[in-house]
Design a protein around this motif. Structure first.
Motif, short mmCIF file in Angstrom:
data_model
loop_
_atom_site.label_atom_id
_atom_site.label_comp_id
_atom_site.label_asym_id
_atom_site.label_seq_id
_atom_site.Cartn_x
_atom_site.Cartn_y
_atom_site.Cartn_z
N GLY A 72 0.82 -1.21 0.00
CA GLY A 72 0.00 0.00 0.00
C GLY A 72 0.85 1.26 0.00
N GLY A 73 1.90 1.26 0.82
CA GLY A 73 2.81 2.40 0.86
C GLY A 73 3.51 2.62 -0.46
N LEU A 74 3.93 1.53 -1.10
CA LEU A 74 4.60 1.65 -2.40
C LEU A 74 3.64 2.11 -3.48
CD1 LEU A 74 6.97 -1.46 -2.30
CD2 LEU A 74 7.57 0.94 -1.96
N ALA A 75 2.38 1.65 -3.42
CA ALA A 75 1.39 2.08 -4.41
C ALA A 75 1.12 3.58 -4.28
CB ALA A 75 0.10 1.28 -4.22
N VAL A 76 0.98 4.06 -3.05
CA VAL A 76 0.76 5.50 -2.85
C VAL A 76 2.00 6.28 -3.29
CG1 VAL A 76 0.33 7.29 -1.12
CG2 VAL A 76 -0.95 5.15 -1.04
N ALA A 77 3.19 5.74 -3.05
CA ALA A 77 4.42 6.39 -3.46
C ALA A 77 4.47 6.53 -4.98
CB ALA A 77 5.64 5.62 -2.96
N VAL A 78 4.03 5.50 -5.70
CA VAL A 78 3.99 5.58 -7.16
C VAL A 78 3.02 6.67 -7.60
CG1 VAL A 78 3.26 4.33 -9.25
CG2 VAL A 78 4.72 3.20 -7.56
N LEU A 79 1.86 6.73 -6.96
CA LEU A 79 0.88 7.79 -7.31
C LEU A 79 1.46 9.18 -7.05
CD1 LEU A 79 -2.44 6.24 -5.96
CD2 LEU A 79 -1.74 6.53 -8.35
#
Length: 147
Positions: free
Chosen positions: A4-11
């Motif tokens: 989840g943290g990595l997905a938000v970081a990509v966004l």
């Protein structure tokens, strides 16, 4: 949590917020490492730890990825001879011992003398340790005045 943290970081990176993206990605990776069963940590075989079991020494059964174990490890830092850390994922005997006392849900399992604490908090650990040291001092003093 890591994904989840990595997905938000990509966004965040896609929208041009590079600093926030890098910080969030680093935090996500750190949390992934901290909660990973692959993480190393302090470990002594259970048999060796039980050989030295007494009121002045604590034995803590823990597992990587367990939040209460992580809190206890963060609070009780450094190498201490009065504490034996036993990783239940590295020791089959420790895993069996933990299962007989409530399983992974009982971790961290703290043993001080004859006291056994399940899901021990830092405060409970410190209290049990102090009580164990007091029992050891009383045993060393022996009976007084013909008791």
């Amino acid at each position: 949590m890591t994904l989840g943290g990595l997905a938000v970081a990509v966004l965040l990176a896609v929208t041009g917020h590079w600093v926030a993206a890098v910080l969030l990605a680093a935090l996500g990776l750190l949390m992934g490492y901290w909660t990973s069963p692959l993480r190393r940590g302090r470990h002594m075989p259970l048999a060796q730890a039980l050989d030295g079991r007494d009121d002045e020494r604590a034995i803590i059964l823990w597992a990587p990825g367990d939040p209460l174990s992580a809190r206890l490890q963060a609070a009780v830092r450094g190498e201490r001879e009065d504490i034996a850390w036993v990783n239940v994922l590295k020791d089959p005997a420790a895993s069996e011992f933990a299962e007989s006392h409530g399983g992974r849900g009982a971790l961290p399992l703290v043993l001080v003398g004859s006291t056994c604490l399940r899901r021990a908090t830092v405060g409970q650990f410190l209290e049990a340790k102090a009580e164990g040291e007091e029992r050891a001092r009383a045993d060393a003093a022996g009976p007084r005045g013909g008791e």
